[in-house]
Scaffold this active site. Structure first.
Site, PDB file in Angstrom:
ATOM      1  N   CYS A 285      12.137 -24.378 -13.134  1.00 15.60           N
ATOM      2  CA  CYS A 285      11.758 -26.131 -12.905  1.00 15.60           C
ATOM      3  C   CYS A 285      10.552 -26.536 -13.511  1.00 15.60           C
ATOM      4  O   CYS A 285      10.605 -27.581 -13.954  1.00 15.60           O
ATOM      5  CB  CYS A 285      12.227 -26.317 -11.442  1.00 15.60           C
ATOM      6  SG  CYS A 285      10.917 -25.370 -10.356  1.00 15.60           S
TER       7      CYS A 285
ATOM      8  N   GLU B 259      15.669 -32.430 -19.757  1.00 20.79           N
ATOM      9  CA  GLU B 259      15.358 -31.025 -19.213  1.00 20.79           C
ATOM     10  C   GLU B 259      16.360 -30.117 -20.138  1.00 20.79           C
ATOM     11  O   GLU B 259      17.636 -30.348 -20.076  1.00 20.79           O
ATOM     12  CB  GLU B 259      15.626 -30.999 -17.739  1.00 20.79           C
ATOM     13  CG  GLU B 259      15.306 -29.513 -17.362  1.00 20.79           C
ATOM     14  CD  GLU B 259      15.693 -29.610 -15.731  1.00 20.79           C
ATOM     15  OE1 GLU B 259      16.590 -29.925 -15.412  1.00 20.79           O
ATOM     16  OE2 GLU B 259      14.655 -28.792 -15.243  1.00 20.79           O
TER      17      GLU B 259
ATOM     18  N   LYS C 252      23.855 -22.840   1.456  1.00 23.71           N
ATOM     19  CA  LYS C 252      24.503 -22.613   0.323  1.00 23.71           C
ATOM     20  C   LYS C 252      23.764 -22.186  -0.907  1.00 23.71           C
ATOM     21  O   LYS C 252      23.478 -23.103  -1.601  1.00 23.71           O
ATOM     22  CB  LYS C 252      25.449 -24.012  -0.044  1.00 23.71           C
ATOM     23  CG  LYS C 252      26.619 -23.348  -0.870  1.00 23.71           C
ATOM     24  CD  LYS C 252      27.086 -24.605  -1.687  1.00 23.71           C
ATOM     25  CE  LYS C 252      26.655 -24.819  -3.073  1.00 23.71           C
ATOM     26  NZ  LYS C 252      26.834 -23.818  -3.774  1.00 23.71           N
TER      27      LYS C 252
ATOM     28  N   GLU D  79      14.045 -31.175  -4.222  1.00 27.12           N
ATOM     29  CA  GLU D  79      13.273 -30.652  -5.668  1.00 27.12           C
ATOM     30  C   GLU D  79      14.137 -30.495  -6.631  1.00 27.12           C
ATOM     31  O   GLU D  79      15.092 -29.673  -6.815  1.00 27.12           O
ATOM     32  CB  GLU D  79      12.870 -29.298  -5.036  1.00 27.12           C
ATOM     33  CG  GLU D  79      11.782 -29.344  -3.814  1.00 27.12           C
ATOM     34  CD  GLU D  79      10.312 -29.503  -4.637  1.00 27.12           C
ATOM     35  OE1 GLU D  79      10.022 -29.224  -5.493  1.00 27.12           O
ATOM     36  OE2 GLU D  79       9.468 -30.323  -3.544  1.00 27.12           O
TER      37      GLU D  79
END
Ligand code: NAD
Length: 499
Positions: A303, A398, A191, A267
């Protein structure tokens, strides 16, 4: 030779694109079982790109059943290694042959520049080439035994693997999942993010064209809370490999625990540091190019973006001046113009998130060191904030945008303490030529991917062989290299009585 060289060429090509907009199940595009649709939007223009069936748990059931059938009858799992290698190499060839089209799909959906999207193709085809060559290089071993018994280990595929990917590098992420999952002999239900799913759909189609048997690689586009959750909770999915935010990763832990306890590889997010020692002064220019790349590549939507710059106090002014001057070359503009150096933020929602961090930076007393750039729709220039303390939001959370926080240190121990002062542990770069400092950083920094200095073309020097495993809120499980292939295998211990 590539004939597409000008903005007008790319615009014409974009106009004529055939955009995949349906689930890809059992080797063909099929209509979604759901009547509703969602519409990816080009963040650079605000235009709707296409309508895609929103996807439902019924689509997931069909895709998982197709992957299960393919797995059980062995059409791929039991294929000879050389056949698997040929198919994966052919997928890499097709990615390159259709590179302009695949790059365009990513540009239209998530707003990266066409030059970056084309540069990224080498990673996608590279993953397939690396794991194609790995197919006949992963094997078990024979254990010591008496003469009556043969004891050995076998690496087997895990079965049906579900994968869920984010929007920031749509084709790279799909390839990083699919290549080792398929090389290990699994079947796959993937997906992609609802923000950018079309290059993944096209990749699955190209894989079948390359000779991958139907049913082995299925793609169900759709929303996280429907399609994503259905994969996460599916009782017939043996493993789930996820890349995305920490928040969603924790949901997936829950889904696994509440369903069949499927194996997970997560991850997740990061807040990665780059520590810069004053001894790097003679290398200022080359280093700044890399620091900017690591902070702002893909508009900071990376990331492993090194979004915290931790610089030795005596070197602060000189380094920051150079960074600010060099970042002025990153100018947001038309994403289809090959000369544009900085693309768009992927969605208005992501832009709002970035803005909220900019507001928090001012509220908490950080100082903007770069020129005040205009924020226009999904476009903004990179921003560099100074006077940042380790407790501020922009130092801890983040942002996933082009915002660099600058902190300072007096002693190297302090630098490492600040660098580790985060719940994340994805990546880190240390800039020093002092071997004692460098070794201390390698030993003490909590990061799955650690660079002691870095050079342009990151990865070229080590090929695709490096494996990494994140720490803390950044997830767990190994991706990349041969250990990344083992992540998608089960180890079976065999006791075989002879005679
Ligand atoms: P996200 O977590 O919002 O979405 C990622 C994927 O999960 C999407 O496909 C989404 O549809 C799906 N999803 C969302 N909610 C779900 C749910 N409840 N159940 C199942 N699936 C669900 O992340 P994003 O905004 O697409 O991507 C940005 C994040 O990804 C950042 O945190 C970034 O650091 C992270 N990321 C990590 C890596 C890495 O290698 N560690 C690489 C790229 C991006």
């Amino acid at each position: 030779m590539n004939s597409i060289v000008t903005k007008a060429d790319w615009q014409a090509r974009a106009h004529a694109l055939c955009i995949p907009d349906k689930p890809f199940i059992n080797g063909r595009f099929v209509s979604s079982r759901s009547d509703s649709t969602f519409s990816p939007i080009n963040p650079a223009t605000g235009e709707e790109i296409c309508k895609i069936g929103i996807g439902s748990s019924l689509d997931v059931d069909e895709a998982v059943a197709s992957a299960r059938d393919a797995y059980e009858d062995g059409r791929w799992r039991s294929a000879p290694p050389l056949r698997k290698k040929q198919v994966l190499l052919r997928i890499a060839d097709l990615i390159e042959q259709h590179g302009d089209e695949l790059a365009l799909l990513d540009v239209l959906e998530m707003g990266k520049t066409i030059s970056n999207a084309r540069a990224e193709l080498a990673f996608s085809s590279g993953f397939f080439r690396y794991y194609a060559e790995a197919v006949d290089k992963l094997y078990g071993d024979v254990v010591p035994s008496d003469l009556s018994t043969l004891g050995y280990h076998l690496y087997e595929p895990r079965g049906v693997v579900g994968a869920i990917t984010p929007w920031n590098f749509p084709l790279i992420m799909a390839s990083l999942k699919a290549a080792p999952i398929l090389a290990a002999g699994n079947s796959l239900v993937l997906k992609p993010s609802e923000v950018a799913s079309t290059s993944t759909l096209r990749l699955a189609e190209l894989a079948v064209e390359a000779g991958l048997p139907p049913g082995v690689f299925n793609v169900v586009p759709g929303l996280g809370r429907t399609v994503g959750e259905a994969i996460g909770r599916h009782m017939d999915v043996d493993m789930l490999s996820f890349t995305g935010s920490t928040r969603t990763g924790r949901q997936l832990l829950r889904y696994s625990g509440e369903s069949n306890g499927k194996a997970l590889l997560l991850e997740l997010g990061g807040k990665s540091p780059q520590v810069v020692g004053a001894d790097m002064r003679p290398d200022l220019e080359a280093m700044v190019t890399q620091i900017i790349h690591e902070a702002f590549w893909n508009q900071g939507q990376w990331c492993v973006a090194r979004s915290r710059l931790i610089v030795e106090e005596s070197f602060h002014d000189e380094l920051v001046d150079a960074i600010v001057r060099a970042s002025e070359h990153l100018v947001p503009g038309d994403t289809l113009d090959p000369d544009t150096t900085f693309g768009a933020i992927a969605t208005l929602g992501q832009m709002a998130r970035v803005r909220s961090y900019i507001d928090a930076a001012y509220d908490e007393g950080a100082r903007l060191l770069s020129p005040e750039g205009k924020i226009d729709g999904c476009f903004m220039a990179p921003m560099v904030f100074g006077d940042v303390s380790p407790t501020m939001k922009i130092a801890k959370e983040e942002i996933f945008g082009p915002v660099l926080s600058v902190l300072t240190f007096k002693t190297f121990d302090e630098a490492l303490r600040i660098a580790n002062d985060t719940s994340y542990g994805l990546a880190a770069t240390v800039w020093t030529k002092n071997m004692t400092r460098a070794h201390a950083a390698v030993r003490d920094l909590r990061a799955g991917k650690l660079a002691v200095r870095s050079r342009p073309g990151g990865g070229e020097q080590t090929g695709f062989a490096l494996s990494t495993e994140p720490w803390g809120s950044s997830g767990f499980g190994v991706e990349g290299g041969m250990s990344g292939l083992r992540s998608y295998c089960r180890l079976k211990g065999v006791e075989f009585v002879c005679g």
